[in-house]
Design an enzyme around this catalytic site. Structure first.
Site, PDB file in Angstrom:
ATOM      1  N   GLU A   1       0.856  -1.195   0.000  1.00  0.00           N
ATOM      2  CA  GLU A   1       0.000   0.000   0.000  1.00  0.00           C
ATOM      3  C   GLU A   1       0.892   1.244   0.000  1.00  0.00           C
ATOM      4  O   GLU A   1       1.980   1.243   0.587  1.00  0.00           O
ATOM      5  CB  GLU A   1      -0.911  -0.063   1.239  1.00  0.00           C
ATOM      6  CG  GLU A   1      -1.812   1.103   1.478  1.00  0.00           C
ATOM      7  CD  GLU A   1      -2.828   1.365   0.402  1.00  0.00           C
ATOM      8  OE1 GLU A   1      -2.418   1.547  -0.754  1.00  0.00           O
ATOM      9  OE2 GLU A   1      -4.033   1.434   0.714  1.00  0.00           O
TER      10      GLU A   1
ATOM     11  N   PHE B   1      -1.121  16.720   3.314  1.00  0.00           N
ATOM     12  CA  PHE B   1      -1.624  16.101   2.081  1.00  0.00           C
ATOM     13  C   PHE B   1      -0.427  15.887   1.168  1.00  0.00           C
ATOM     14  O   PHE B   1       0.222  16.839   0.753  1.00  0.00           O
ATOM     15  CB  PHE B   1      -2.670  17.007   1.425  1.00  0.00           C
ATOM     16  CG  PHE B   1      -3.425  16.279   0.354  1.00  0.00           C
ATOM     17  CD1 PHE B   1      -4.533  15.509   0.677  1.00  0.00           C
ATOM     18  CD2 PHE B   1      -3.004  16.331  -0.964  1.00  0.00           C
ATOM     19  CE1 PHE B   1      -5.217  14.801  -0.308  1.00  0.00           C
ATOM     20  CE2 PHE B   1      -3.691  15.639  -1.953  1.00  0.00           C
ATOM     21  CZ  PHE B   1      -4.787  14.868  -1.623  1.00  0.00           C
TER      22      PHE B   1
HETATM   23  C1  PRP Z   1      -5.661   6.302  -1.325  1.00  0.00           C
HETATM   24  C2  PRP Z   1      -4.357   5.579  -1.029  1.00  0.00           C
HETATM   25  C3  PRP Z   1      -4.750   4.480  -0.082  1.00  0.00           C
HETATM   26  C4  PRP Z   1      -5.928   5.067   0.654  1.00  0.00           C
HETATM   27  C5  PRP Z   1      -5.503   5.465   2.045  1.00  0.00           C
HETATM   28  O1  PRP Z   1      -6.351   5.620  -2.321  1.00  0.00           O
HETATM   29  O2  PRP Z   1      -3.782   5.076  -2.204  1.00  0.00           O
HETATM   30  O3  PRP Z   1      -5.165   3.327  -0.771  1.00  0.00           O
HETATM   31  O4  PRP Z   1      -6.358   6.212  -0.099  1.00  0.00           O
HETATM   32  O5  PRP Z   1      -6.520   6.149   2.711  1.00  0.00           O
HETATM   33  P1  PRP Z   1      -7.372   5.583   3.930  1.00  0.00           P
HETATM   34  O6  PRP Z   1      -6.389   4.940   4.899  1.00  0.00           O
HETATM   35  O7  PRP Z   1      -7.997   6.832   4.486  1.00  0.00           O
HETATM   36  O8  PRP Z   1      -8.384   4.612   3.424  1.00  0.00           O
HETATM   37  P2  PRP Z   1      -7.443   6.299  -3.292  1.00  0.00           P
HETATM   38  O9  PRP Z   1      -8.817   5.881  -2.876  1.00  0.00           O
HETATM   39  O10 PRP Z   1      -7.176   7.781  -3.384  1.00  0.00           O
HETATM   40  O11 PRP Z   1      -7.126   5.600  -4.679  1.00  0.00           O
HETATM   41  P3  PRP Z   1      -5.763   5.596  -5.557  1.00  0.00           P
HETATM   42  O12 PRP Z   1      -4.805   4.636  -4.869  1.00  0.00           O
HETATM   43  O13 PRP Z   1      -6.221   5.091  -6.869  1.00  0.00           O
HETATM   44  O14 PRP Z   1      -5.199   7.004  -5.635  1.00  0.00           O
END
Ligand code: PRP
Length: 182
Positions: free
Chosen positions: A101, A154
């Site tokens: 991740e 951010f």
């Molecule tokens: C983002 C990031 C993680 C998640 C973390 O994904 O890549 O997967 O958010 O946030 P959280 O702990 O608050 O759940 P996003 O939904 O933006 O998709 P992406 O990976 O396609 O950018």
């Protein structure tokens, strides 16, 4: 939102990331030594750069698979509803699995994905996250290995986007808004 002017201030350099990725890969190699094959699962889209660098430093037989989960869309706030947009191609039952991740923020995404994958009864499942923002956590979950703990900023770059931009930056940067309303 993406048209609001902003600057990106470097937070973690490409060199620091490379050194940490190498160290993480060594720990992962040691932890899974003896595996017949490690299934490395990248969470799209944010992990695509990290997983590419990480697997090249892991000295084990690996299979690479991807799962796409989304909770943010183009927004800056988590929707708290994690949608699986693309599932794994392969079976993970009885397999050694490493979930990769890019960032753990509220924890909703990782917790949802780990619960889903554990329900498929892998032999062993561990998580490697490049970044962790513990101050933002809403769901109790922690990766087995974390690259860097970061403050509540951010961030973009090294695969991570702001409204689908800046994923191609080679470093991790903090977004700072400029001008009126910054
Ligand atoms: C983002 C990031 C993680 C998640 C973390 O994904 O890549 O997967 O958010 O946030 P959280 O702990 O608050 O759940 P996003 O939904 O933006 O998709 P992406 O990976 O396609 O950018």
């Amino acid at each position: 939102m993406p048209d609001r002017p902003y600057v990106i201030d470097e937070m973690i350099s490409a060199k620091a990331i490379a050194a940490r990725v190498e160290a993480l890969a060594k720990e992962i190699t040691r932890a899974f030594r003896g595996t017949d094959k490690l299934v490395v699962v990248g969470l799209l889209r944010g992990s695509f750069v990290f997983i590419a660098d990480l697997v090249r430093e892991i000295d084990l037989p690996v299979e690479v698979d991807f799962l796409e989960a989304s909770s943010y869309g183009d927004a800056m706030q988590s929707s708290r509803e994690v949608r699986i947009l693309k599932d794994l191609r392969g079976e993970i039952s009885g397999r050694d699995v490493l979930v990769v991740e890019d960032i753990v923020d509220t924890g909703f995404t990782l917790s949802h994905v780990v619960n889903l994958l554990r329900s498929r009864v892998p032999k062993r499942l561990e998580v490697c996250a490049l970044l962790d923002k513990p101050s933002r956590r809403e769901v109790a979950i922690k990766a087995t290995w974390t690259g860097f703990e970061i403050p509540d900023e951010f961030v973009v770059g090294y695969g991570i986007d702001f409204a689908q931009r800046n994923r191609n930056l080679p470093y991790i940067g903090a977004v700072h808004f400029t001008g009126d309303g910054a």
